[in-house]
Design an enzyme around this catalytic site. Structure first.
Site, PDB file in Angstrom:
ATOM      1  CD  GLN A 150     -35.677  18.452 -57.262  1.00  0.00           C
ATOM      2  OE1 GLN A 150     -34.784  18.799 -58.020  1.00  0.00           O
ATOM      3  NE2 GLN A 150     -36.824  19.092 -57.189  1.00  0.00           N
ATOM      4  CG  PHE A 151     -30.245  16.431 -60.451  1.00  0.00           C
ATOM      5  CD1 PHE A 151     -29.000  16.952 -60.117  1.00  0.00           C
ATOM      6  CD2 PHE A 151     -31.115  17.210 -61.209  1.00  0.00           C
ATOM      7  CE1 PHE A 151     -28.626  18.217 -60.538  1.00  0.00           C
ATOM      8  CE2 PHE A 151     -30.754  18.463 -61.638  1.00  0.00           C
ATOM      9  CZ  PHE A 151     -29.501  18.987 -61.301  1.00  0.00           C
ATOM     10  CB  THR A 152     -31.359  19.500 -56.651  1.00  0.00           C
ATOM     11  OG1 THR A 152     -32.746  19.398 -56.350  1.00  0.00           O
ATOM     12  CG2 THR A 152     -31.182  20.069 -58.053  1.00  0.00           C
TER      13      THR A 152
END
Length: 201
Positions: free
Chosen positions: A79-81
């Site tokens: 989850q890069f966000t």
């Protein structure tokens, strides 16, 4: 690295309507890699995930057992966000997230280390850089008065949190220096005397 961890009764990942992974009781881990992260951060995150005490004991003692103690499962989702920031306006900025290749390498390392540190069959994965549908059933606090029966236990971990700075020692007052020069406060001794009772009559 950053992670948002939820205690769940069950969780699953689906890609293009195909079930990829699912777990029962355990932890859902949303993990992101920052541009300054290293394998040391991944190792630290693995330890936190396995050692943090999310569950109560049978007699109601809160926050006593970790995922290993209950023999639970772990579902990891990239989850890069998690590194999104709102500096100006309403458009998220993701410049703090690692580039794709770095993120893929460190996330894979993190996942493999988590499997090695626990039990491989109990650690599941999503699909890196895919459009995933994640479903979960929250495992809320037990024995705590919450308004909602399904209140979630959600913990955020950031391996890059700044360490507390040590407070500098208080500077000596000029009066203290004078006392030291004069020998005051050093080598002093006190004596206690017991007077005969006859002298007090």
């Amino acid at each position: 690295m950053k992670a948002v961890i939820q205690r769940v009764k069950s969780a699953s990942v689906t890609v293009d309507e195909q079930l990829i992974s699912s777990i029962g009781r355990g932890l859902l881990v949303l993990a992101g890699v920052g541009k300054e992260d290293t394998e040391k951060d991944a190792d630290s995150l693995v330890t936190k995930i396995l050692k943090t005490r999310f569950w109560p004991t049978e007699d109601g003692g809160q926050w006593k057992k970790n995922v290993q103690d209950i023999e639970g499962e772990v579902l990891c989702v990239s989850q890069f966000t998690l590194f999104g920031r709102l500096k100006k306006g309403n458009k998220p900025d993701f410049h703090e997230a690692a580039d794709v290749e770095t993120a893929r390498r460190l996330y894979d390392y993190f996942f493999q280390q988590l499997r090695k540190a626990y039990k491989e069959e109990r650690v599941k994965n999503g699909v890196f850089q895919a459009m995933m549908d994640v479903e979960l059933k929250n495992d809320g606090p037990v024995g705590v008065d919450y308004r909602s029966d399904d209140a979630a236990v959600t913990i955020e971990i950031n391996t890059k949190l700044p360490k507390k700075e040590k407070k500098p020692e208080e500077s000596k007052k000029p009066e203290d220096d004078k006392k030291e020069d004069a020998g005051e406060g050093q080598g002093k001794q006190s004596y206690e005397f017991t007077m005969p009772a006859t002298l007090l009559e």
